[in-house]
Scaffold this motif. Structure first.
Motif, PDB file in Angstrom:
ATOM      1  N   TYR A 165       0.836  -1.212   0.000  1.00 50.41           N
ATOM      2  CA  TYR A 165       0.000   0.000   0.000  1.00 50.41           C
ATOM      3  C   TYR A 165       0.870   1.262   0.000  1.00 50.41           C
ATOM      4  N   GLY A 166       1.991   1.234   0.724  1.00 48.55           N
ATOM      5  CA  GLY A 166       2.917   2.376   0.738  1.00 48.55           C
ATOM      6  C   GLY A 166       3.458   2.666  -0.652  1.00 48.55           C
ATOM      7  N   LEU A 167       3.803   1.583  -1.383  1.00 48.65           N
ATOM      8  CA  LEU A 167       4.287   1.737  -2.760  1.00 48.65           C
ATOM      9  C   LEU A 167       3.188   2.292  -3.663  1.00 48.65           C
ATOM     10  N   MET A 168       1.963   1.817  -3.453  1.00 49.48           N
ATOM     11  CA  MET A 168       0.836   2.281  -4.262  1.00 49.48           C
ATOM     12  C   MET A 168       0.567   3.767  -4.035  1.00 49.48           C
ATOM     13  N   VAL A 169       0.628   4.217  -2.775  1.00 49.44           N
ATOM     14  CA  VAL A 169       0.418   5.630  -2.455  1.00 49.44           C
ATOM     15  C   VAL A 169       1.531   6.485  -3.061  1.00 49.44           C
ATOM     16  N   ALA A 170       2.760   5.984  -2.996  1.00 49.37           N
ATOM     17  CA  ALA A 170       3.888   6.713  -3.594  1.00 49.37           C
ATOM     18  C   ALA A 170       3.687   6.911  -5.093  1.00 49.37           C
ATOM     19  N   LEU A 171       3.168   5.893  -5.755  1.00 54.00           N
ATOM     20  CA  LEU A 171       2.917   5.983  -7.199  1.00 54.00           C
ATOM     21  C   LEU A 171       1.738   6.912  -7.492  1.00 54.00           C
ATOM     22  N   LEU A 172       0.674   6.814  -6.667  1.00 50.53           N
ATOM     23  CA  LEU A 172      -0.516   7.633  -6.899  1.00 50.53           C
ATOM     24  C   LEU A 172      -0.250   9.114  -6.628  1.00 50.53           C
ATOM     25  N   ILE A 173       0.626   9.397  -5.683  1.00 46.23           N
ATOM     26  CA  ILE A 173       0.938  10.800  -5.377  1.00 46.23           C
ATOM     27  C   ILE A 173       2.188  11.248  -6.138  1.00 46.23           C
ATOM     28  N   GLY A 174       3.332  10.673  -5.769  1.00 48.16           N
ATOM     29  CA  GLY A 174       4.597  11.087  -6.385  1.00 48.16           C
ATOM     30  C   GLY A 174       4.650  10.798  -7.874  1.00 48.16           C
ATOM     31  N   GLY A 175       4.261   9.582  -8.250  1.00 46.18           N
ATOM     32  CA  GLY A 175       4.314   9.196  -9.664  1.00 46.18           C
ATOM     33  C   GLY A 175       3.401  10.063 -10.527  1.00 46.18           C
ATOM     34  N   PHE A 176       2.167  10.274 -10.063  1.00 51.06           N
ATOM     35  CA  PHE A 176       1.204  11.098 -10.814  1.00 51.06           C
ATOM     36  C   PHE A 176       1.689  12.541 -10.921  1.00 51.06           C
ATOM     37  N   ILE A 212      11.968  24.833 -10.876  1.00 49.31           N
ATOM     38  CA  ILE A 212      12.789  23.657 -11.194  1.00 49.31           C
ATOM     39  C   ILE A 212      13.734  23.348 -10.027  1.00 49.31           C
ATOM     40  N   CYS A 213      14.334  24.389  -9.437  1.00 52.16           N
ATOM     41  CA  CYS A 213      15.203  24.192  -8.257  1.00 52.16           C
ATOM     42  C   CYS A 213      14.414  23.573  -7.104  1.00 52.16           C
ATOM     43  N   ALA A 214      13.186  24.057  -6.876  1.00 55.32           N
ATOM     44  CA  ALA A 214      12.336  23.515  -5.801  1.00 55.32           C
ATOM     45  C   ALA A 214      12.013  22.050  -6.046  1.00 55.32           C
ATOM     46  N   ILE A 215      11.772  21.677  -7.296  1.00 58.77           N
ATOM     47  CA  ILE A 215      11.482  20.274  -7.649  1.00 58.77           C
ATOM     48  C   ILE A 215      12.679  19.389  -7.326  1.00 58.77           C
ATOM     49  N   VAL A 216      13.873  19.839  -7.717  1.00 54.98           N
ATOM     50  CA  VAL A 216      15.098  19.061  -7.459  1.00 54.98           C
ATOM     51  C   VAL A 216      15.335  18.917  -5.957  1.00 54.98           C
ATOM     52  N   ILE A 217      15.203  20.029  -5.222  1.00 55.45           N
ATOM     53  CA  ILE A 217      15.436  20.023  -3.765  1.00 55.45           C
ATOM     54  C   ILE A 217      14.463  19.082  -3.057  1.00 55.45           C
ATOM     55  N   THR A 218      13.230  18.991  -3.555  1.00 53.52           N
ATOM     56  CA  THR A 218      12.210  18.163  -2.909  1.00 53.52           C
ATOM     57  C   THR A 218      12.326  16.702  -3.297  1.00 53.52           C
ATOM     58  N   TYR A 219      12.441  16.407  -4.580  1.00 52.00           N
ATOM     59  CA  TYR A 219      12.316  15.030  -5.047  1.00 52.00           C
ATOM     60  C   TYR A 219      13.599  14.198  -4.923  1.00 52.00           C
ATOM     61  N   VAL A 220      14.771  14.824  -4.992  1.00 49.71           N
ATOM     62  CA  VAL A 220      16.020  14.040  -4.901  1.00 49.71           C
ATOM     63  C   VAL A 220      16.154  13.358  -3.534  1.00 49.71           C
ATOM     64  N   PRO A 221      16.043  14.104  -2.389  1.00 45.86           N
ATOM     65  CA  PRO A 221      16.083  13.408  -1.084  1.00 45.86           C
ATOM     66  C   PRO A 221      14.914  12.446  -0.891  1.00 45.86           C
ATOM     67  N   ALA A 222      13.735  12.803  -1.452  1.00 50.98           N
ATOM     68  CA  ALA A 222      12.551  11.950  -1.301  1.00 50.98           C
ATOM     69  C   ALA A 222      12.753  10.609  -1.985  1.00 50.98           C
ATOM     70  N   PHE A 223      13.252  10.631  -3.216  1.00 49.81           N
ATOM     71  CA  PHE A 223      13.474   9.385  -3.947  1.00 49.81           C
ATOM     72  C   PHE A 223      14.594   8.557  -3.315  1.00 49.81           C
ATOM     73  N   PHE A 224      15.640   9.238  -2.834  1.00 51.64           N
ATOM     74  CA  PHE A 224      16.725   8.516  -2.167  1.00 51.64           C
ATOM     75  C   PHE A 224      16.184   7.776  -0.940  1.00 51.64           C
ATOM     76  N   THR A 225      15.392   8.483  -0.131  1.00 57.70           N
ATOM     77  CA  THR A 225      14.804   7.880   1.077  1.00 57.70           C
ATOM     78  C   THR A 225      13.884   6.726   0.718  1.00 57.70           C
ATOM     79  N   PHE A 226      13.020   6.943  -0.275  1.00 57.99           N
ATOM     80  CA  PHE A 226      12.025   5.939  -0.653  1.00 57.99           C
ATOM     81  C   PHE A 226      12.675   4.658  -1.176  1.00 57.99           C
ATOM     82  N   PHE A 227      13.606   4.799  -2.118  1.00 60.19           N
ATOM     83  CA  PHE A 227      14.193   3.611  -2.753  1.00 60.19           C
ATOM     84  C   PHE A 227      15.191   2.886  -1.853  1.00 60.19           C
ATOM     85  N   THR A 228      15.982   3.634  -1.092  1.00 58.92           N
ATOM     86  CA  THR A 228      16.931   2.962  -0.196  1.00 58.92           C
ATOM     87  C   THR A 228      16.210   2.258   0.941  1.00 58.92           C
TER      88      THR A 228
END
Length: 286
Positions: A165-176, A212-228
């Motif tokens: 369910y956590g993966l599904m929420v990540a896809l529905l929010i972050g992925g979308f 674009i800077c705000a997107i990078v600052i937000t999503y890079v740490p988020a994806f690192f945390t999520f995937f690791t």
């Protein structure tokens, strides 16, 4: 960083509220981003500081579930607001003559509420899925706040449903949201490339650099945390996970006001005028 985040975001919201020249859709979305940033870091940082300063390492289970709910709701809303800001830039660049009629205050309010309720509806099941688990192996969370999977993993039950369910929420929010941001910027690039002069192309695209800077600052740490958290937990030391998870909630609120203050001309001019408005007063010169 927390002090800078509070000062910068409250200052930005005050500036946008008081300056009539900033009562535009782009800046209203920015105020919403600042408001979300304050809530997002405040949901964890006071508790984290209590751990480090006063050695208060105990949290009630219900309070832990509440913190989990707010953390994931506000991170989901942060992503949603960045997506709305990308759509704002798309409308401003691709449909400049209809910009004010498309993005009215009513549309902005509805978009903000939908983004909030999307996060609430998708995150509420986290609390029920975590509460139903049996906890018989201990109650020490290897973290500075109650993250969904960090709490679930200390249980002695099957956490596969939580993980799916956590993966599904990540896809529905972050992925979308990332898909919408990508499509928006693809259309923006096409519109910018079709402009006649290089100066016009540079001037038009420069309005997007802060976002674009705000997107990078937000999503890079988020994806690192999520995937690791899911795929690299055996190769990356636990303290790296914890540091990145804290930066994931602290870096965007700290950096966003600075980035927008430096990169956005209207905000920069308003800040300078606000700081030095007493300089030109005749009473001071006399």
């Amino acid at each position: 960083m927390y002090s800078i985040a509070l000062t910068g975001n409250f200052g930005l919201m005050y500036l946008i509220y008081t300056e009539e020249s900033l009562h535009r859709p782009m800046h209203i979305f920015l105020a919403l981003l600042s408001f979300t940033d304050v809530l997002m870091c405040t949901s964890t940082l006071p508790n984290t500081l209590c751990i480090f300063w006063f050695n208060l390492k105990v949290i009630d289970f219900k309070a832990c579930l509440a913190q989990m709910f707010f953390v994931h709701t506000f991170t989901g809303m942060e992503s949603g607001v960045l997506m709305l800001m990308a759509l704002d830039r798309y409308v401003a660049i691709c449909y400049p003559l209809r910009y004010a009629t498309i993005l009215t205050n009513v549309v902005i309010a509805k978009a903000g509420l939908l983004t909030f309720f999307r996060g609430v509806m998708l995150v509420i099941p986290f609390t029920f899925l975590t509460k139903r688990l049996p906890y018989c192996r201990g109650n020490v969370i290897p973290h500075t706040y109650c993250d969904h999977m960090s709490v679930a993993k200390i249980s002695c039950g099957n956490v596969q449903v939580n993980a799916i369910y956590g993966l599904m929420v990540a896809l529905l929010i972050g992925g979308f949201d990332i898909l919408c941001i990508t499509i928006s910027y693809t259309m923006i690039l096409r519109a910018v490339v079709n402009l006649s002069s290089a100066d016009a192309r540079q001037k038009t695209f420069s309005t997007c650099t802060a976002h674009i800077c705000a997107i990078v600052i937000t999503y890079v740490p988020a994806f690192f945390t999520f995937f690791t958290h899911r795929f690299g937990r055996h190769t990356i030391p636990p303290h790296i996970h914890i540091i990145m998870a804290n930066l994931y909630l602290l870096m965007p609120p700290t950096m966003n006001p600075i980035v927008y203050g430096v990169k956005t001309k209207q905000i920069r001019e308003c800040v300078i005028r606000f700081l030095f408005k007493g300089k030109d007063n005749p009473s001071h010169n006399s």
